[in-house]
Motif scaffolding. Structure first.
Motif, mmCIF file in Angstrom:
data_model
loop_
_atom_site.group_PDB
_atom_site.id
_atom_site.type_symbol
_atom_site.label_atom_id
_atom_site.label_comp_id
_atom_site.label_asym_id
_atom_site.label_seq_id
_atom_site.Cartn_x
_atom_site.Cartn_y
_atom_site.Cartn_z
ATOM 1 N N PHE A 87 0.843 -1.119 0.044
ATOM 2 C CA PHE A 87 -0.057 0.012 0.075
ATOM 3 C C PHE A 87 0.854 1.393 -0.067
ATOM 4 N N GLN A 88 2.112 1.070 0.572
ATOM 5 C CA GLN A 88 3.015 2.363 0.399
ATOM 6 C C GLN A 88 3.350 2.897 -0.806
ATOM 7 N N LYS A 89 3.177 2.200 -1.981
ATOM 8 C CA LYS A 89 3.134 2.772 -3.301
ATOM 9 C C LYS A 89 2.234 3.621 -3.770
ATOM 10 N N LEU A 90 0.968 3.699 -3.094
ATOM 11 C CA LEU A 90 0.128 4.454 -3.326
ATOM 12 C C LEU A 90 0.080 5.999 -2.647
ATOM 13 N N GLN A 91 -0.603 6.808 -3.321
ATOM 14 C CA GLN A 91 -0.515 8.244 -2.992
ATOM 15 C C GLN A 91 -1.837 8.759 -3.325
ATOM 16 N N MET A 104 -5.061 4.467 6.673
ATOM 17 C CA MET A 104 -5.549 2.916 7.350
ATOM 18 C C MET A 104 -4.820 1.969 6.733
ATOM 19 N N LEU A 105 -4.767 2.002 5.437
ATOM 20 C CA LEU A 105 -4.266 0.912 4.430
ATOM 21 C C LEU A 105 -2.853 0.966 4.754
ATOM 22 N N PRO A 111 0.639 -6.505 8.979
ATOM 23 C CA PRO A 111 -0.247 -7.657 8.570
ATOM 24 C C PRO A 111 -0.256 -8.448 7.325
ATOM 25 N N LEU A 112 -0.358 -7.499 6.290
ATOM 26 C CA LEU A 112 -0.546 -8.096 5.186
ATOM 27 C C LEU A 112 0.776 -8.808 4.749
#
Length: 144
Positions: A87-91, A104-105, A111-112
């Motif tokens: 999710f860190q790749k998203l903005q 939140m993601l 955990p993912l």
């Protein structure tokens, strides 16, 4: 090394040939493009539709991606999906309320990662569905 560049062109073969032309014989080219055809596609479209719209999705198919480099004369060392889902790749668009959902993601990432490591073991789920990007590593043939 070319990272997040090629996918912005409608004629990627010409761009790859230009990359290959500047290599010395025996030189190595590394090209990475995002994988917006898997899980990242709908997420990028949701969080940053402006970014989604400026990408050439046609080359984000492993077979088509490989064809582009084959047509350029480069000899593949590796061509495939690379990187685990993150999710860190998203903005989100700055100031958008969607940034709160994204935060939140981000909290779900650890955990993912544990889940992916338990289910997929070594190597992780590097695939068309989950990988962050497509990666090509190739060599320009030596002169004869």
């Amino acid at each position: 090394v070319s990272w997040s560049f090629l996918e912005h062109f409608s004629d990627p073969l010409t761009v790859v040939k230009q990359h290959a032309n500047i290599l010395k014989p025996g030189g190595i080219l590394i090209v990475m493009v995002p994988n917006l055809r898997g899980a990242y596609g709908p997420l990028v479209r949701f969080f940053r539709p402006d970014w989604f719209a400026i990408h050439n999705l046609e080359i984000m198919n492993r077979h088509r991606f490989a064809e582009i480099f084959a047509e350029s004369g480069l000899k593949p060392i590796f061509c495939g999906h690379h990187g685990l889902f993150s999710f860190q790749k998203l903005q989100a668009v700055p100031g958008s309320p969607k940034r709160h959902l994204l935060k939140m993601l981000f909290a779900l990432q650890v955990p993912l990662n544990v889940f992916f490591n338990l289910v997929f073991r070594r190597g992780g789920p590097e695939s068309a569905a989950f990988s962050q990007e497509l990666l090509f590593i190739g060599r320009k043939p030596e002169r004869s």
